[in-house]
Write a protein that holds these residues in place. Structure first.
Motif, PDB file in Angstrom:
ATOM      1  N   ALA A  18      -0.124   7.000  -6.634  1.00 10.61           N
ATOM      2  CA  ALA A  18      -1.581   6.891  -6.497  1.00 10.61           C
ATOM      3  C   ALA A  18      -2.347   7.627  -7.586  1.00 10.61           C
ATOM      4  CB  ALA A  18      -2.018   7.408  -5.125  1.00 10.61           C
TER       5      ALA A  18
ATOM      6  N   LEU B  50      -1.360   9.224   3.474  1.00 13.39           N
ATOM      7  CA  LEU B  50      -1.804   8.067   4.249  1.00 13.39           C
ATOM      8  C   LEU B  50      -3.206   8.290   4.807  1.00 13.39           C
ATOM      9  CD1 LEU B  50      -1.125   5.334   5.588  1.00 13.39           C
ATOM     10  CD2 LEU B  50      -0.033   6.626   7.443  1.00 13.39           C
TER      11      LEU B  50
ATOM     12  N   GLU C   8      -5.872   7.853   2.046  1.00 12.26           N
ATOM     13  CA  GLU C   8      -6.127   6.451   1.694  1.00 12.26           C
ATOM     14  C   GLU C   8      -6.999   5.772   2.746  1.00 12.26           C
ATOM     15  OE1 GLU C   8      -3.883   2.145   1.195  1.00 12.26           O
ATOM     16  OE2 GLU C   8      -2.735   3.972   0.819  1.00 12.26           O
TER      17      GLU C   8
ATOM     18  N   SER D 243       0.827  -1.219   0.000  1.00 13.83           N
ATOM     19  CA  SER D 243       0.000   0.000   0.000  1.00 13.83           C
ATOM     20  C   SER D 243       0.856   1.262   0.000  1.00 13.83           C
ATOM     21  CB  SER D 243      -0.936   0.013   1.214  1.00 13.83           C
ATOM     22  OG  SER D 243      -1.940  -0.959   1.085  1.00 13.83           O
ATOM     23  N   CYS D 244       1.899   1.293   0.808  1.00 13.41           N
ATOM     24  CA  CYS D 244       2.710   2.504   0.917  1.00 13.41           C
ATOM     25  C   CYS D 244       3.553   2.736  -0.329  1.00 13.41           C
ATOM     26  CB  CYS D 244       3.574   2.447   2.167  1.00 13.41           C
ATOM     27  SG  CYS D 244       2.610   2.666   3.705  1.00 13.41           S
TER      28      CYS D 244
ATOM     29  N   THR E 275      -6.584   0.066  -6.315  1.00  9.34           N
ATOM     30  CA  THR E 275      -6.185   0.417  -4.954  1.00  9.34           C
ATOM     31  C   THR E 275      -4.679   0.592  -4.905  1.00  9.34           C
ATOM     32  OG1 THR E 275      -5.833  -1.877  -4.235  1.00  9.34           O
ATOM     33  CG2 THR E 275      -8.079  -0.994  -4.054  1.00  9.34           C
ATOM     34  N   ASN E 276      -4.215   1.273  -3.873  1.00  6.13           N
ATOM     35  CA  ASN E 276      -2.768   1.448  -3.724  1.00  6.13           C
ATOM     36  C   ASN E 276      -2.083   0.107  -3.454  1.00  6.13           C
ATOM     37  OD1 ASN E 276      -2.719   4.243  -4.122  1.00  6.13           O
ATOM     38  ND2 ASN E 276      -3.307   4.634  -2.000  1.00  6.13           N
TER      39      ASN E 276
ATOM     40  N   ARG F  46       1.015   3.941  -2.986  1.00  2.03           N
ATOM     41  CA  ARG F  46       0.547   5.302  -2.728  1.00  2.03           C
ATOM     42  C   ARG F  46       1.501   6.346  -3.311  1.00  2.03           C
ATOM     43  NH1 ARG F  46      -0.260   4.398   2.027  1.00  2.03           N
ATOM     44  NH2 ARG F  46       1.460   5.537   2.991  1.00  2.03           N
TER      45      ARG F  46
ATOM     46  N   TYR G  75       1.923  11.262  -5.239  1.00  8.36           N
ATOM     47  CA  TYR G  75       1.672  10.662  -3.924  1.00  8.36           C
ATOM     48  C   TYR G  75       0.267  10.990  -3.411  1.00  8.36           C
ATOM     49  CZ  TYR G  75       2.831   9.109   0.827  1.00  8.36           C
ATOM     50  OH  TYR G  75       2.872   8.448   2.032  1.00  8.36           O
ATOM     51  N   GLU G  76      -0.318  10.045  -2.700  1.00 10.59           N
ATOM     52  CA  GLU G  76      -1.561  10.266  -1.956  1.00 10.59           C
ATOM     53  C   GLU G  76      -1.245  10.115  -0.474  1.00 10.59           C
ATOM     54  OE1 GLU G  76      -6.143   8.540  -1.745  1.00 10.59           O
ATOM     55  OE2 GLU G  76      -4.513   7.156  -2.196  1.00 10.59           O
TER      56      GLU G  76
END
Length: 358
Positions: A31, A156, A159, A24-25, A38-39, A28, A153-154
């Protein structure tokens, strides 16, 4: 096309050379690319693509420093274990994600469970979500974004809110950014949720044709105020001192839907309920120029004045606000009998034109 792909993979290679990142990170970081995924899906896809490239490079003997490859595979996590064991044996290191410490799925799950329990208990039909990050997580993420120039970037927080919001939608409640019944904030550090009811706001425009009655009870210091007359808290993005009559339409925000047109020299024009981005716009709009009519008992003849009676005359002065008006009046020879705000120019005019109902 190959160059575009190489840029994403090279950036991922650069990041994973320095930081252990969960799916996920890592996802992202990109993103704003590949909409509708999804990330976590992005991150896994990037890692798999990078592993294919690394495996190819190892087989073709294009990589000279195998230690760098080991570091990247450690930082990828379990997804690289199979290839790592093939080339380097079983000495694999499990590392925690630099950003979320491998907690992002747990955080989403806890937020969802606690928010769902609250919505069911209280019966809220609409909501908006918020997230409070611990200070150290905020600092790590901010530095990570800046140091690596992550333009896609999105955050944290975003998300978490988005994914939990999706899970909650359909559970007899739905997200509503503009008119939610409640804001549910998850405090990650203390693993708890905060319930904040959203107050309704109503927009009016007012004229004040009396002197000496301020809007706020705080300024009235125990005396009469518009708040006291209306028996409700009020806010105004901009106003004038209580001794200045206001002929132009000035905005007023209340928490109660008032059903009156005038009270003690105040005349009210109702617009309606406002919220969300509308409130942000209203509170940030100010007049660029204000036109004041100053009634003076002049001790000498004044230029550009309109005579009212004998030595009493009106002069019209433009200023950006009342403080600038006072500066312009400082050298005026004569007794000031009264000041009235006549008109304004700027975006404030658009506000009144758009919101005042005919």
């Amino acid at each position: 096309m190959q160059n575009y792909l190489a840029e994403v993979i090279n950036k991922a290679f650069e990041l994973l050379s320095k930081y252990p990142l969960c799916d996920s990170c890592l996802g992202r970081c990109f993103a704003r690319l590949s909409y509708a995924h999804t990330n976590e899906e992005r991150g896994k896809a990037i890692k798999l693509t990078l592993l294919l490239s690394l495996d190819y490079s190892l087989k073709e003997h294009k990589i000279q420093d195998s230690n760098q490859v080991k570091e990247i595979m450690f930082n990828m996590g379990q997804i690289s274990y199979g290839i790592f064991s093939l080339y380097f044996g079983d000495d694999f290191q499990n590392r925690s994600c630099y950003i979320c410490n491998n907690r992002i799925q747990e955080i989403k799950r806890k937020f969802y469970q606690k928010a769902l329990s609250l919505l069911r208990e209280k019966g809220y039909k609409t909501f908006v979500l918020g997230v409070s990050l611990p200070r150290h997580m905020r600092d790590i993420e901010q530095n990570f974004i800046v140091e690596n120039g992550l333009i896609y970037y999105e955050s944290l927080k975003n998300e978490i809110k988005r994914e939990v919001g999706k899970l909650l939608t359909g559970e007899e409640s739905k997200p509503d950014i503009d008119n939610p019944e409640v804001e549910i904030i998850y405090d990650i550090e203390y693993d708890t949720i905060l319930e904040r009811k959203r107050t309704k706001h109503y927009l009016f425009f007012y004229n004040r044709l009396v002197r000496g009655i301020p809007l706020s009870s705080w300024y009235a210091k125990g005396g009469l105020s518009l708040e006291k007359l209306l028996n409700t808290q009020i806010n105004s993005p901009y106003s004038e001192p209580s001794d200045v009559r206001i002929v132009d339409d000035y905005p007023l925000i209340t928490e109660v839907d008032l059903n009156l047109n005038q009270i003690n020299g105040f005349y009210l024009k109702k617009s309606g309920r406002v919220s969300g981005t509308e409130l942000d716009v209203i509170y940030n709009v100010k007049p660029s120029i204000r036109v004041y009519r100053v009634t003076v008992n002049a001790k000498e003849e004044l230029r550009d004045c309109v005579k009212v009676f004998d030595t009493i005359c009106d002069i019209f002065i433009e200023a950006k606000d009342f403080n600038e008006l006072k500066q312009k009046l400082a050298e005026l020879r004569g007794e000031i009998l009264g000041i009235d705000l006549i008109s304004t120019t700027g975006k404030s005019n658009l506000l009144a034109n758009n919101y005042i109902r005919p």
